[in-house]
Scaffold this motif. Structure first.
Motif, PDB file in Angstrom:
ATOM      1  N   PHE A  74       0.821  -1.209   0.000  1.00 19.07           N
ATOM      2  CA  PHE A  74       0.000   0.000   0.000  1.00 19.07           C
ATOM      3  C   PHE A  74       0.856   1.261   0.000  1.00 19.07           C
ATOM      4  CE2 PHE A  74      -3.512  -2.768   1.187  1.00 19.07           C
ATOM      5  CZ  PHE A  74      -4.567  -2.190   0.493  1.00 19.07           C
ATOM      6  N   LEU A  75       1.940   1.247   0.777  1.00 21.90           N
ATOM      7  CA  LEU A  75       2.821   2.418   0.817  1.00 21.90           C
ATOM      8  C   LEU A  75       3.425   2.701  -0.557  1.00 21.90           C
ATOM      9  CD1 LEU A  75       4.628   1.765   4.214  1.00 21.90           C
ATOM     10  CD2 LEU A  75       3.129   3.694   3.690  1.00 21.90           C
ATOM     11  N   GLU A  76       3.954   1.674  -1.193  1.00 26.71           N
ATOM     12  CA  GLU A  76       4.577   1.875  -2.503  1.00 26.71           C
ATOM     13  C   GLU A  76       3.559   2.310  -3.554  1.00 26.71           C
ATOM     14  OE1 GLU A  76       7.085  -1.330  -3.729  1.00 26.71           O
ATOM     15  OE2 GLU A  76       8.407  -1.116  -1.994  1.00 26.71           O
ATOM     16  N   GLU A  77       2.357   1.724  -3.512  1.00 24.35           N
ATOM     17  CA  GLU A  77       1.313   2.136  -4.453  1.00 24.35           C
ATOM     18  C   GLU A  77       0.918   3.587  -4.205  1.00 24.35           C
ATOM     19  OE1 GLU A  77      -1.880  -0.701  -4.050  1.00 24.35           O
ATOM     20  OE2 GLU A  77      -0.585  -2.353  -4.668  1.00 24.35           O
ATOM     21  N   GLY A  78       0.837   3.974  -2.937  1.00 27.35           N
ATOM     22  CA  GLY A  78       0.493   5.358  -2.599  1.00 27.35           C
ATOM     23  C   GLY A  78       1.549   6.341  -3.060  1.00 27.35           C
ATOM     24  N   VAL A  79       2.806   6.012  -2.844  1.00 25.21           N
ATOM     25  CA  VAL A  79       3.900   6.886  -3.285  1.00 25.21           C
ATOM     26  C   VAL A  79       3.900   6.991  -4.808  1.00 25.21           C
ATOM     27  CG1 VAL A  79       6.415   7.113  -3.413  1.00 25.21           C
ATOM     28  CG2 VAL A  79       5.325   6.531  -1.228  1.00 25.21           C
ATOM     29  N   ALA A  80       3.680   5.875  -5.494  1.00 27.62           N
ATOM     30  CA  ALA A  80       3.669   5.879  -6.966  1.00 27.62           C
ATOM     31  C   ALA A  80       2.522   6.718  -7.522  1.00 27.62           C
ATOM     32  CB  ALA A  80       3.579   4.446  -7.495  1.00 27.62           C
ATOM     33  N   ALA A  81       1.428   6.833  -6.767  1.00 28.55           N
ATOM     34  CA  ALA A  81       0.266   7.588  -7.245  1.00 28.55           C
ATOM     35  C   ALA A  81       0.428   9.093  -7.056  1.00 28.55           C
ATOM     36  CB  ALA A  81      -0.993   7.111  -6.515  1.00 28.55           C
ATOM     37  N   LEU A  82       1.442   9.528  -6.321  1.00 27.79           N
ATOM     38  CA  LEU A  82       1.644  10.951  -6.076  1.00 27.79           C
ATOM     39  C   LEU A  82       2.200  11.650  -7.315  1.00 27.79           C
ATOM     40  CD1 LEU A  82       3.344  10.844  -2.548  1.00 27.79           C
ATOM     41  CD2 LEU A  82       0.935  11.327  -3.049  1.00 27.79           C
ATOM     42  N   SER A  83       1.823  12.886  -7.491  1.00 27.63           N
ATOM     43  CA  SER A  83       2.419  13.693  -8.557  1.00 27.63           C
ATOM     44  C   SER A  83       3.868  13.976  -8.175  1.00 27.63           C
ATOM     45  CB  SER A  83       1.656  15.013  -8.711  1.00 27.63           C
ATOM     46  OG  SER A  83       1.865  15.830  -7.563  1.00 27.63           O
ATOM     47  N   PRO A  84       4.719  14.317  -9.122  1.00 29.98           N
ATOM     48  CA  PRO A  84       6.122  14.594  -8.792  1.00 29.98           C
ATOM     49  C   PRO A  84       6.280  15.705  -7.736  1.00 29.98           C
ATOM     50  CG  PRO A  84       5.870  14.354 -11.153  1.00 29.98           C
ATOM     51  CD  PRO A  84       4.488  14.335 -10.577  1.00 29.98           C
ATOM     52  N   GLU A  85       5.426  16.714  -7.800  1.00 33.28           N
ATOM     53  CA  GLU A  85       5.522  17.811  -6.837  1.00 33.28           C
ATOM     54  C   GLU A  85       5.192  17.335  -5.421  1.00 33.28           C
ATOM     55  OE1 GLU A  85       3.319  18.008  -9.570  1.00 33.28           O
ATOM     56  OE2 GLU A  85       4.833  18.943 -10.856  1.00 33.28           O
ATOM     57  N   VAL A  86       4.113  16.561  -5.313  1.00 37.96           N
ATOM     58  CA  VAL A  86       3.698  16.061  -4.005  1.00 37.96           C
ATOM     59  C   VAL A  86       4.716  15.042  -3.483  1.00 37.96           C
ATOM     60  CG1 VAL A  86       1.875  14.842  -2.745  1.00 37.96           C
ATOM     61  CG2 VAL A  86       1.266  16.539  -4.474  1.00 37.96           C
ATOM     62  N   ARG A  87       5.281  14.243  -4.375  1.00 35.01           N
ATOM     63  CA  ARG A  87       6.326  13.285  -3.976  1.00 35.01           C
ATOM     64  C   ARG A  87       7.535  14.035  -3.425  1.00 35.01           C
ATOM     65  NH1 ARG A  87       8.858   8.020  -4.782  1.00 35.01           N
ATOM     66  NH2 ARG A  87      10.652   8.311  -3.452  1.00 35.01           N
ATOM     67  N   ALA A  88       7.906  15.148  -4.044  1.00 37.35           N
ATOM     68  CA  ALA A  88       9.028  15.955  -3.551  1.00 37.35           C
ATOM     69  C   ALA A  88       8.724  16.501  -2.161  1.00 37.35           C
ATOM     70  CB  ALA A  88       9.334  17.085  -4.518  1.00 37.35           C
ATOM     71  N   GLU A  89       7.485  16.905  -1.925  1.00 37.85           N
ATOM     72  CA  GLU A  89       7.083  17.374  -0.592  1.00 37.85           C
ATOM     73  C   GLU A  89       7.204  16.250   0.427  1.00 37.85           C
ATOM     74  OE1 GLU A  89       3.147  19.068  -0.633  1.00 37.85           O
ATOM     75  OE2 GLU A  89       3.616  20.375  -2.336  1.00 37.85           O
ATOM     76  N   LEU A  90       6.742  15.060   0.056  1.00 38.65           N
ATOM     77  CA  LEU A  90       6.829  13.906   0.954  1.00 38.65           C
ATOM     78  C   LEU A  90       8.288  13.576   1.252  1.00 38.65           C
ATOM     79  CD1 LEU A  90       5.282  11.592   2.454  1.00 38.65           C
ATOM     80  CD2 LEU A  90       5.645  10.226   0.388  1.00 38.65           C
ATOM     81  N   ASP A  91       9.122  13.577   0.228  1.00 35.28           N
ATOM     82  CA  ASP A  91      10.546  13.279   0.417  1.00 35.28           C
ATOM     83  C   ASP A  91      11.200  14.286   1.359  1.00 35.28           C
ATOM     84  OD1 ASP A  91      10.441  11.050  -1.204  1.00 35.28           O
ATOM     85  OD2 ASP A  91      11.185  12.087  -2.990  1.00 35.28           O
ATOM     86  N   ALA A  92      10.795  15.550   1.250  1.00 33.09           N
ATOM     87  CA  ALA A  92      11.365  16.592   2.110  1.00 33.09           C
ATOM     88  C   ALA A  92      10.857  16.467   3.543  1.00 33.09           C
ATOM     89  CB  ALA A  92      11.022  17.970   1.551  1.00 33.09           C
ATOM     90  N   ALA A  93       9.626  16.024   3.699  1.00 35.96           N
ATOM     91  CA  ALA A  93       9.016  15.962   5.029  1.00 35.96           C
ATOM     92  C   ALA A  93       9.372  14.696   5.802  1.00 35.96           C
ATOM     93  CB  ALA A  93       7.496  16.070   4.905  1.00 35.96           C
ATOM     94  N   VAL A  94       9.625  13.607   5.089  1.00 35.15           N
ATOM     95  CA  VAL A  94       9.829  12.310   5.740  1.00 35.15           C
ATOM     96  C   VAL A  94      11.173  11.727   5.331  1.00 35.15           C
ATOM     97  CG1 VAL A  94       8.946   9.974   6.005  1.00 35.15           C
ATOM     98  CG2 VAL A  94       7.347  11.874   5.755  1.00 35.15           C
ATOM     99  N   LEU A  95      12.000  11.461   6.315  1.00 36.99           N
ATOM    100  CA  LEU A  95      13.279  10.813   6.039  1.00 36.99           C
ATOM    101  C   LEU A  95      13.070   9.307   5.984  1.00 36.99           C
ATOM    102  CD1 LEU A  95      15.570  12.825   8.463  1.00 36.99           C
ATOM    103  CD2 LEU A  95      15.268  13.162   6.010  1.00 36.99           C
ATOM    104  N   GLY A  96      13.954   8.626   5.339  1.00 37.43           N
ATOM    105  CA  GLY A  96      13.885   7.174   5.308  1.00 37.43           C
ATOM    106  C   GLY A  96      13.316   6.642   4.011  1.00 37.43           C
ATOM    107  N   ALA A  97      13.298   5.319   3.928  1.00 40.50           N
ATOM    108  CA  ALA A  97      12.902   4.619   2.708  1.00 40.50           C
ATOM    109  C   ALA A  97      11.435   4.856   2.387  1.00 40.50           C
ATOM    110  CB  ALA A  97      13.159   3.122   2.865  1.00 40.50           C
ATOM    111  N   LYS A  98      11.154   4.983   1.106  1.00 41.22           N
ATOM    112  CA  LYS A  98       9.776   5.083   0.610  1.00 41.22           C
ATOM    113  C   LYS A  98       9.404   3.810  -0.151  1.00 41.22           C
ATOM    114  CE  LYS A  98       9.864   9.460   1.889  1.00 41.22           C
ATOM    115  NZ  LYS A  98      11.256   9.618   2.229  1.00 41.22           N
TER     116      LYS A  98
END
Length: 174
Positions: A74-98
């Motif tokens: 579910f996590l990987e499917e959720g990350v894959a469904a994010l737009s590039p901009e939202v994925r960049a926000e997630l990457d900046a907000a959360v450290l660690g593996a996605k």
């Protein structure tokens, strides 16, 4: 399924006979693999027509691994469904593996073996099939914390809805 040592020996010999006689059967290979890797619980999963529905309950580690693999799907499917901009926000907000890093082959060897058997011979959780499931560092403490956050959400995700950015952030930050 719990097998006694004599039962393991008999089943191993029968599987060897199948191989020696070049009788191709997935069941003999599965039995042999399950015995040699210590994953005899898998026989109850795959051979219900032979073993029956009254098999021993899964060892706790099997349930944990299946839950964690489900969560990471579910996590990987959720990350894959994010737009590039939202994925960049997630990457900046959360450290660690996605994406699923696996289990430590040294200190979490039981979980690592179970994951390998679920993904390999049992062909479950196909998204992880071509990956190295050895994280080379402990992960169970993190997965346990993440799953405690994910599990209440899981009930609402059965309709094909991916996790939102907020949900992903909450789980991955646990």
């Amino acid at each position: 399924m719990k097998l006694t040592n004599p039962e393991k020996l008999i089943l191993s010999m029968l599987a060897s006979l199948h191989e020696r006689l070049e009788i191709e059967t997935e069941t003999a290979k599965l039995i042999s693999d399950a015995i040699y890797t210590g994953n005899t619980w898998a026989l109850s999963w795959e051979l219900t027509g032979i073993v029956g529905d009254n098999a021993d309950p899964n060892p706790p580690a099997v349930t944990e691994v299946a839950n964690y693999l489900d969560m990471w799907s579910f996590l990987e499917e959720g990350v894959a469904a994010l737009s590039p901009e939202v994925r960049a926000e997630l990457d900046a907000a959360v450290l660690g593996a996605k994406s699923f890093p696996g289990f430590d082959g040294n200190d979490e060897s039981e979980h690592y073996s179970i994951a390998g058997f679920l993904v390999g011979p049992l062909k479950r959780f196909a998204r992880f099939a071509d990956r190295d499931l050895n994280s080379h560092h402990p992960t169970l403490y993190r997965y346990e914390a993440m799953y405690a956050v994910f599990e209440p959400m899981r009930k609402r995700l059965g309709l094909g809805r991916p996790l939102t950015q907020g949900e992903l952030s909450e789980i991955l930050s646990a």
